[in-house]
Write a protein that holds these residues in place. Structure first.
Motif, short mmCIF file in Angstrom:
data_model
loop_
_atom_site.label_atom_id
_atom_site.label_comp_id
_atom_site.label_asym_id
_atom_site.label_seq_id
_atom_site.Cartn_x
_atom_site.Cartn_y
_atom_site.Cartn_z
N ALA A 120 0.83 -1.21 0.00
CA ALA A 120 0.00 0.00 0.00
C ALA A 120 0.86 1.25 0.00
O ALA A 120 0.53 2.25 -0.66
CB ALA A 120 -0.93 -0.01 1.21
N GLY A 121 1.98 1.23 0.73
CA GLY A 121 2.86 2.39 0.77
C GLY A 121 3.59 2.63 -0.54
O GLY A 121 3.74 3.77 -0.99
N TYR A 123 2.62 1.61 -3.55
CA TYR A 123 1.66 1.97 -4.60
C TYR A 123 0.60 2.92 -4.06
O TYR A 123 -0.60 2.74 -4.24
CB TYR A 123 1.00 0.70 -5.15
CG TYR A 123 1.98 -0.22 -5.83
CD1 TYR A 123 2.40 0.02 -7.14
CD2 TYR A 123 2.50 -1.32 -5.16
CE1 TYR A 123 3.31 -0.82 -7.76
CE2 TYR A 123 3.41 -2.17 -5.77
CZ TYR A 123 3.82 -1.91 -7.06
OH TYR A 123 4.72 -2.74 -7.67
N GLU A 124 1.07 3.95 -3.36
CA GLU A 124 0.18 4.94 -2.75
C GLU A 124 -0.75 5.57 -3.76
O GLU A 124 -0.34 5.94 -4.88
CB GLU A 124 1.01 6.02 -2.06
CG GLU A 124 0.19 7.07 -1.35
CD GLU A 124 1.05 8.21 -0.84
OE1 GLU A 124 0.51 9.04 -0.06
OE2 GLU A 124 2.23 8.29 -1.22
N ASN A 125 -2.04 5.69 -3.37
CA ASN A 125 -3.09 6.33 -4.16
C ASN A 125 -3.36 5.62 -5.49
O ASN A 125 -3.87 6.22 -6.44
CB ASN A 125 -2.74 7.80 -4.44
CG ASN A 125 -2.68 8.62 -3.16
OD1 ASN A 125 -3.41 8.35 -2.20
ND2 ASN A 125 -1.78 9.60 -3.12
N ASP A 129 -3.59 0.21 -3.45
CA ASP A 129 -3.60 0.92 -2.16
C ASP A 129 -5.03 1.13 -1.69
O ASP A 129 -5.33 0.96 -0.50
CB ASP A 129 -2.88 2.27 -2.33
CG ASP A 129 -2.90 3.08 -1.03
OD1 ASP A 129 -2.86 2.47 0.05
OD2 ASP A 129 -2.95 4.32 -1.11
N GLN A 133 -6.50 -0.28 1.74
CA GLN A 133 -7.05 0.69 2.69
C GLN A 133 -8.48 0.32 3.09
O GLN A 133 -8.88 0.51 4.25
CB GLN A 133 -7.03 2.09 2.07
CG GLN A 133 -5.66 2.72 2.00
CD GLN A 133 -5.26 3.36 3.32
OE1 GLN A 133 -5.07 2.70 4.33
NE2 GLN A 133 -5.13 4.67 3.30
N ARG A 201 2.02 1.05 6.31
CA ARG A 201 1.81 1.92 5.15
C ARG A 201 2.24 3.35 5.43
O ARG A 201 2.92 3.98 4.61
CB ARG A 201 0.33 1.90 4.75
CG ARG A 201 0.01 2.81 3.57
CD ARG A 201 -1.50 2.97 3.37
NE ARG A 201 -1.78 3.86 2.26
CZ ARG A 201 -1.81 5.20 2.36
NH1 ARG A 201 -1.56 5.79 3.54
NH2 ARG A 201 -2.08 5.94 1.30
N GLN A 202 1.86 3.87 6.59
CA GLN A 202 2.22 5.24 6.94
C GLN A 202 3.74 5.42 6.99
O GLN A 202 4.27 6.44 6.54
CB GLN A 202 1.59 5.62 8.28
CG GLN A 202 0.07 5.72 8.24
CD GLN A 202 -0.54 5.91 9.61
OE1 GLN A 202 0.15 5.85 10.63
NE2 GLN A 202 -1.85 6.10 9.66
N VAL A 205 5.16 5.24 3.35
CA VAL A 205 4.87 6.49 2.65
C VAL A 205 5.80 7.60 3.12
O VAL A 205 6.32 8.38 2.32
CB VAL A 205 3.39 6.90 2.86
CG1 VAL A 205 3.14 8.32 2.37
CG2 VAL A 205 2.46 5.92 2.14
#
Length: 314
Positions: A120-121, A123-125, A129, A133, A201-202, A205
């Motif tokens: 998720a991190g 491939y953010e947005n 992801d 999420q 993920r945070q 990112v």
């Protein structure tokens, strides 16, 4: 490392002493006592006074604490007021069940949550992801008893199978033991995996937004190389910290899941002791949880030094 370990052990002993005082006082803040539970509406004041004297409840509270902590320091947690069994035996057996649940849950949460958080991190947005999420939001919002019930009903309806009702220790039958723990661990593991994934993920990112990482990406360095060389090292310490927090949370918060699946763990033992006002069991079980949390924190701090010697621990 040796001097640091000695300092931490000394601090842990002081913390344990303060925690024992807090545990002792909190237990006695519960309304009613074992005498009221035993007597009910029957019996007179003389019988109640005799029982209070027998249990030592007629003594000043500081005398009760000194008597209890003296025995604890000698390795004696006392005897259950309602069952007549040594508290150390009861707490030890229950703690092993809860520890098994906690370790297996932590394993499931780590195996599922860490890869999902990393993906998720990175491939953010993007659609991946967004999907992860969505899983995280559901996992963070759903109560554990609801997830446990849904899994129990779903598995029973789909496969016509339900876990055995009587707990079996792994040394007697590992297959039966895992069959009993499968649904409880799945319930806790999925929820903790969602929290784990969101946390990881945070951090990924945040690491991806660093100047040196963006510079490496601009130079055409493969994402895989950037991840293993730069990002993973930076997120390992936060991941280990969160792992310790999850383990402590599970060790101290399995009351609902153990009650739902009739598991003879520490949470269920605490609940029964509260209902019967069994002070020795309550005090012994809570003290074990506190000591276990301190041991986990100490192991996490020592792991920091092994992973990154640059980490300065005071």
């Amino acid at each position: 490392m040796g001097s640091y370990l000695l300092k931490r052990l000394a601090a842990s002993l002081l913390t344990a002493l303060l925690a024992s005082i807090l545990v002792f006082l909190l237990v006695r803040m519960v309304p009613g006592d074992v005498v009221a539970q035993m007597m009910g509406q029957a019996g007179g004041e003389n019988a109640a006074a005799a029982l209070r004297e027998f249990f030592g409840l007629d003594q000043p509270i500081y005398m009760q604490y000194l008597a209890w902590i003296t025995h604890v320091l000698q390795g004696d947690l006392g005897v259950s007021w309602t069952r007549g069994i040594p508290v150390a035996t009861m707490v030890g057996q229950a703690f092993l069940v809860t520890l098994e649940i906690a370790l297996l849950t932590l394993f499931i949460a780590t195996v599922i949550g860490v890869p999902l958080g990393i993906l998720a991190g990175i491939y953010e947005n993007r659609p991946l992801d967004t999907a992860i999420q969505s899983f995280n939001i559901i996992g963070l919002s759903a109560p554990v008893f609801w997830v446990g019930l849904m899994l129990l009903v779903g598995v029973s309806a789909t496969f016509s199978w339900s876990p055995p009702l009587r707990f079996v220790t792994p040394d007697r039958s590992l297959a039966d033991n895992l069959a009993i723990l499968a649904l409880p661990i799945a319930s806790l593991g999925l929820l903790q995996a969602a929290a784990y994934s969101q946390f990881v993920r945070q951090n990924v990112v945040s690491a991806m937004s660093q100047e040196y990482v963006r510079t490496a990406i601009a130079k055409g360095v493969p994402v895989r190389g950037i991840f293993f060389k730069h990002i993973l090292r930076n997120v390992m310490i936060p991941i280990i910290t969160f792992m310790g927090l999850i383990l402590i949370q599970i060790l101290g918060g399995t009351v609902i899941i153990e009650s739902l699946f009739a598991l003879p763990g520490l949470g269920r033992l605490l609940l029964a002791a509260i209902e019967t006002r069994d002070y020795p069991v309550l005090q012994g079980a809570l003290l074990v949880v506190v000591v276990a949390a301190m041991v986990v924190n100490l192991l996490v701090d020592l792991t920091y030094r092994l992973i990154d010697p640059r980490v300065r621990v005071s």
